[in-house]
Design a protein around this motif. Structure first.
Motif, PDB file in Angstrom:
ATOM      1  N   PHE A   1      47.475  60.406  39.485  1.00 47.80           N
ATOM      2  CA  PHE A   1      46.203  59.930  38.936  1.00 47.80           C
ATOM      3  C   PHE A   1      45.096  60.912  39.266  1.00 47.80           C
ATOM      4  O   PHE A   1      45.025  61.431  40.375  1.00 47.80           O
ATOM      5  CB  PHE A   1      45.859  58.554  39.506  1.00 47.80           C
ATOM      6  CG  PHE A   1      46.903  57.521  39.217  1.00 47.80           C
ATOM      7  CD1 PHE A   1      47.153  57.110  37.924  1.00 47.80           C
ATOM      8  CD2 PHE A   1      47.657  56.968  40.234  1.00 47.80           C
ATOM      9  CE1 PHE A   1      48.125  56.162  37.648  1.00 47.80           C
ATOM     10  CE2 PHE A   1      48.626  56.020  39.971  1.00 47.80           C
ATOM     11  CZ  PHE A   1      48.860  55.626  38.673  1.00 47.80           C
ATOM     12  N   ASP A   2      44.215  61.131  38.291  1.00 45.88           N
ATOM     13  CA  ASP A   2      43.080  62.010  38.549  1.00 45.88           C
ATOM     14  C   ASP A   2      41.761  61.251  38.621  1.00 45.88           C
ATOM     15  O   ASP A   2      40.726  61.817  38.924  1.00 45.88           O
ATOM     16  CB  ASP A   2      43.004  63.144  37.521  1.00 45.88           C
ATOM     17  CG  ASP A   2      43.001  62.659  36.083  1.00 45.88           C
ATOM     18  OD1 ASP A   2      42.639  61.489  35.842  1.00 45.88           O
ATOM     19  OD2 ASP A   2      43.371  63.450  35.205  1.00 45.88           O
ATOM     20  N   GLU A   3      41.803  59.959  38.359  1.00 47.36           N
ATOM     21  CA  GLU A   3      40.586  59.148  38.457  1.00 47.36           C
ATOM     22  C   GLU A   3      40.957  57.699  38.744  1.00 47.36           C
ATOM     23  O   GLU A   3      41.940  57.175  38.218  1.00 47.36           O
ATOM     24  CB  GLU A   3      39.785  59.204  37.163  1.00 47.36           C
ATOM     25  CG  GLU A   3      38.495  58.409  37.226  1.00 47.36           C
ATOM     26  CD  GLU A   3      37.711  58.457  35.929  1.00 47.36           C
ATOM     27  OE1 GLU A   3      36.530  58.820  36.000  1.00 47.36           O
ATOM     28  OE2 GLU A   3      38.281  58.145  34.879  1.00 47.36           O
ATOM     29  N   THR A   4      40.174  57.072  39.603  1.00 45.38           N
ATOM     30  CA  THR A   4      40.310  55.646  39.882  1.00 45.38           C
ATOM     31  C   THR A   4      38.932  55.028  39.778  1.00 45.38           C
ATOM     32  O   THR A   4      37.979  55.523  40.365  1.00 45.38           O
ATOM     33  CB  THR A   4      40.867  55.403  41.302  1.00 45.38           C
ATOM     34  OG1 THR A   4      42.109  56.078  41.430  1.00 45.38           O
ATOM     35  CG2 THR A   4      41.069  53.927  41.560  1.00 45.38           C
ATOM     36  N   VAL A   5      38.822  53.954  39.007  1.00 41.81           N
ATOM     37  CA  VAL A   5      37.567  53.229  38.873  1.00 41.81           C
ATOM     38  C   VAL A   5      37.817  51.802  39.336  1.00 41.81           C
ATOM     39  O   VAL A   5      38.762  51.157  38.894  1.00 41.81           O
ATOM     40  CB  VAL A   5      37.072  53.220  37.407  1.00 41.81           C
ATOM     41  CG1 VAL A   5      35.821  52.369  37.266  1.00 41.81           C
ATOM     42  CG2 VAL A   5      36.824  54.636  36.922  1.00 41.81           C
ATOM     43  N   GLN A   6      36.965  51.334  40.238  1.00 43.26           N
ATOM     44  CA  GLN A   6      37.106  49.974  40.752  1.00 43.26           C
ATOM     45  C   GLN A   6      35.867  49.174  40.410  1.00 43.26           C
ATOM     46  O   GLN A   6      34.748  49.646  40.611  1.00 43.26           O
ATOM     47  CB  GLN A   6      37.318  50.005  42.261  1.00 43.26           C
ATOM     48  CG  GLN A   6      37.523  48.631  42.859  1.00 43.26           C
ATOM     49  CD  GLN A   6      38.020  48.706  44.279  1.00 43.26           C
ATOM     50  OE1 GLN A   6      39.182  48.956  44.501  1.00 43.26           O
ATOM     51  NE2 GLN A   6      37.130  48.496  45.223  1.00 43.26           N
ATOM     52  N   VAL A   7      36.078  47.975  39.895  1.00 42.70           N
ATOM     53  CA  VAL A   7      34.985  47.065  39.555  1.00 42.70           C
ATOM     54  C   VAL A   7      35.164  45.805  40.390  1.00 42.70           C
ATOM     55  O   VAL A   7      36.246  45.224  40.420  1.00 42.70           O
ATOM     56  CB  VAL A   7      35.011  46.711  38.047  1.00 42.70           C
ATOM     57  CG1 VAL A   7      33.913  45.710  37.720  1.00 42.70           C
ATOM     58  CG2 VAL A   7      34.885  47.960  37.198  1.00 42.70           C
ATOM     59  N   ILE A   8      34.105  45.411  41.075  1.00 46.88           N
ATOM     60  CA  ILE A   8      34.114  44.184  41.871  1.00 46.88           C
ATOM     61  C   ILE A   8      32.999  43.295  41.338  1.00 46.88           C
ATOM     62  O   ILE A   8      31.857  43.735  41.242  1.00 46.88           O
ATOM     63  CB  ILE A   8      33.879  44.473  43.367  1.00 46.88           C
ATOM     64  CG1 ILE A   8      34.937  45.434  43.896  1.00 46.88           C
ATOM     65  CG2 ILE A   8      33.869  43.169  44.171  1.00 46.88           C
ATOM     66  CD1 ILE A   8      34.660  45.933  45.293  1.00 46.88           C
ATOM     67  N   ARG A   9      33.366  42.065  40.974  1.00 46.39           N
ATOM     68  CA  ARG A   9      32.324  41.174  40.448  1.00 46.39           C
ATOM     69  C   ARG A   9      32.554  39.741  40.918  1.00 46.39           C
ATOM     70  O   ARG A   9      33.697  39.345  41.179  1.00 46.39           O
ATOM     71  CB  ARG A   9      32.268  41.251  38.938  1.00 46.39           C
ATOM     72  CG  ARG A   9      33.516  40.827  38.241  1.00 46.39           C
ATOM     73  CD  ARG A   9      33.375  41.018  36.754  1.00 46.39           C
ATOM     74  NE  ARG A   9      34.663  40.748  36.110  1.00 46.39           N
ATOM     75  CZ  ARG A   9      34.936  41.092  34.884  1.00 46.39           C
ATOM     76  NH1 ARG A   9      34.047  41.724  34.169  1.00 46.39           N
ATOM     77  NH2 ARG A   9      36.100  40.821  34.362  1.00 46.39           N
ATOM     78  N   PRO A  10      31.468  38.979  41.017  1.00 46.55           N
ATOM     79  CA  PRO A  10      31.603  37.590  41.453  1.00 46.55           C
ATOM     80  C   PRO A  10      32.198  36.737  40.337  1.00 46.55           C
ATOM     81  O   PRO A  10      32.003  37.017  39.147  1.00 46.55           O
ATOM     82  CB  PRO A  10      30.163  37.175  41.763  1.00 46.55           C
ATOM     83  CG  PRO A  10      29.328  38.053  40.889  1.00 46.55           C
ATOM     84  CD  PRO A  10      30.087  39.347  40.778  1.00 46.55           C
ATOM     85  N   THR A  11      32.930  35.729  40.737  1.00 44.00           N
ATOM     86  CA  THR A  11      33.511  34.792  39.773  1.00 44.00           C
ATOM     87  C   THR A  11      33.724  33.457  40.465  1.00 44.00           C
ATOM     88  O   THR A  11      33.410  33.315  41.652  1.00 44.00           O
ATOM     89  CB  THR A  11      34.848  35.354  39.213  1.00 44.00           C
ATOM     90  OG1 THR A  11      35.274  34.525  38.130  1.00 44.00           O
ATOM     91  CG2 THR A  11      35.917  35.425  40.281  1.00 44.00           C
ATOM     92  N   MET A  12      34.210  32.497  39.722  1.00 40.76           N
ATOM     93  CA  MET A  12      34.583  31.202  40.292  1.00 40.76           C
ATOM     94  C   MET A  12      36.053  30.966  39.970  1.00 40.76           C
ATOM     95  O   MET A  12      36.530  31.352  38.895  1.00 40.76           O
ATOM     96  CB  MET A  12      33.707  30.095  39.726  1.00 40.76           C
ATOM     97  CG  MET A  12      32.245  30.249  40.135  1.00 40.76           C
ATOM     98  SD  MET A  12      31.202  28.858  39.664  1.00 40.76           S
ATOM     99  CE  MET A  12      31.389  28.822  37.906  1.00 40.76           C
ATOM    100  N   LEU A  13      36.765  30.359  40.889  1.00 39.98           N
ATOM    101  CA  LEU A  13      38.192  30.125  40.698  1.00 39.98           C
ATOM    102  C   LEU A  13      38.446  29.110  39.592  1.00 39.98           C
ATOM    103  O   LEU A  13      37.829  28.049  39.559  1.00 39.98           O
ATOM    104  CB  LEU A  13      38.826  29.615  41.995  1.00 39.98           C
ATOM    105  CG  LEU A  13      38.779  30.550  43.201  1.00 39.98           C
ATOM    106  CD1 LEU A  13      39.436  29.873  44.401  1.00 39.98           C
ATOM    107  CD2 LEU A  13      39.443  31.877  42.895  1.00 39.98           C
ATOM    108  N   ASP A  14      39.360  29.476  38.681  1.00 41.06           N
ATOM    109  CA  ASP A  14      39.771  28.515  37.662  1.00 41.06           C
ATOM    110  C   ASP A  14      40.902  27.658  38.224  1.00 41.06           C
ATOM    111  O   ASP A  14      41.356  27.866  39.358  1.00 41.06           O
ATOM    112  CB  ASP A  14      40.168  29.214  36.360  1.00 41.06           C
ATOM    113  CG  ASP A  14      41.395  30.103  36.484  1.00 41.06           C
ATOM    114  OD1 ASP A  14      42.190  29.930  37.420  1.00 41.06           O
ATOM    115  OD2 ASP A  14      41.564  30.987  35.620  1.00 41.06           O
ATOM    116  N   GLY A  15      41.376  26.723  37.448  1.00 40.39           N
ATOM    117  CA  GLY A  15      42.357  25.756  37.933  1.00 40.39           C
ATOM    118  C   GLY A  15      43.637  26.370  38.469  1.00 40.39           C
ATOM    119  O   GLY A  15      44.094  26.017  39.557  1.00 40.39           O
ATOM    120  N   SER A  16      44.241  27.311  37.721  1.00 38.47           N
ATOM    121  CA  SER A  16      45.529  27.859  38.142  1.00 38.47           C
ATOM    122  C   SER A  16      45.401  28.720  39.397  1.00 38.47           C
ATOM    123  O   SER A  16      46.242  28.644  40.297  1.00 38.47           O
ATOM    124  CB  SER A  16      46.161  28.668  37.012  1.00 38.47           C
ATOM    125  OG  SER A  16      45.321  29.741  36.632  1.00 38.47           O
TER     126      SER A  16
END
Length: 68
Positions: free
Chosen positions: A9-24
């Motif tokens: 790999f020559d690039e790694t992009v990481q995205v972190i975002r808030p969410t709420m847990l769904d049922g599963s």
């Protein structure tokens, strides 16, 4: 990854975002529906082509340093 899958790999992009847990997901984590959580997506690219995207496993870590 190169040793396991033969891809460099020559690039790694990481995205972190808030969410709420769904049922599963809440059920899998034994947590309440709608509990706050962080969604983490990591995308790997090789030669400009996205080759893989996934949430990090417990074997991965992130270190960020900032100098002002």
């Amino acid at each position: 990854m190169a040793e396991r899958h033969g891809v460099v790999f020559d690039e790694t992009v990481q995205v972190i975002r808030p969410t709420m847990l769904d049922g599963s997901v809440a059920e899998l984590l034994d947590a309440e529906l709608g509990s706050p959580a962080l969604e983490i997506i990591r995308r790997y690219s090789s030669a400009g082509t996205s080759v893989y995207g996934a949430s990090p496993s417990s074997s991965l870590s992130l270190r960020a340093e900032m100098t002002l």
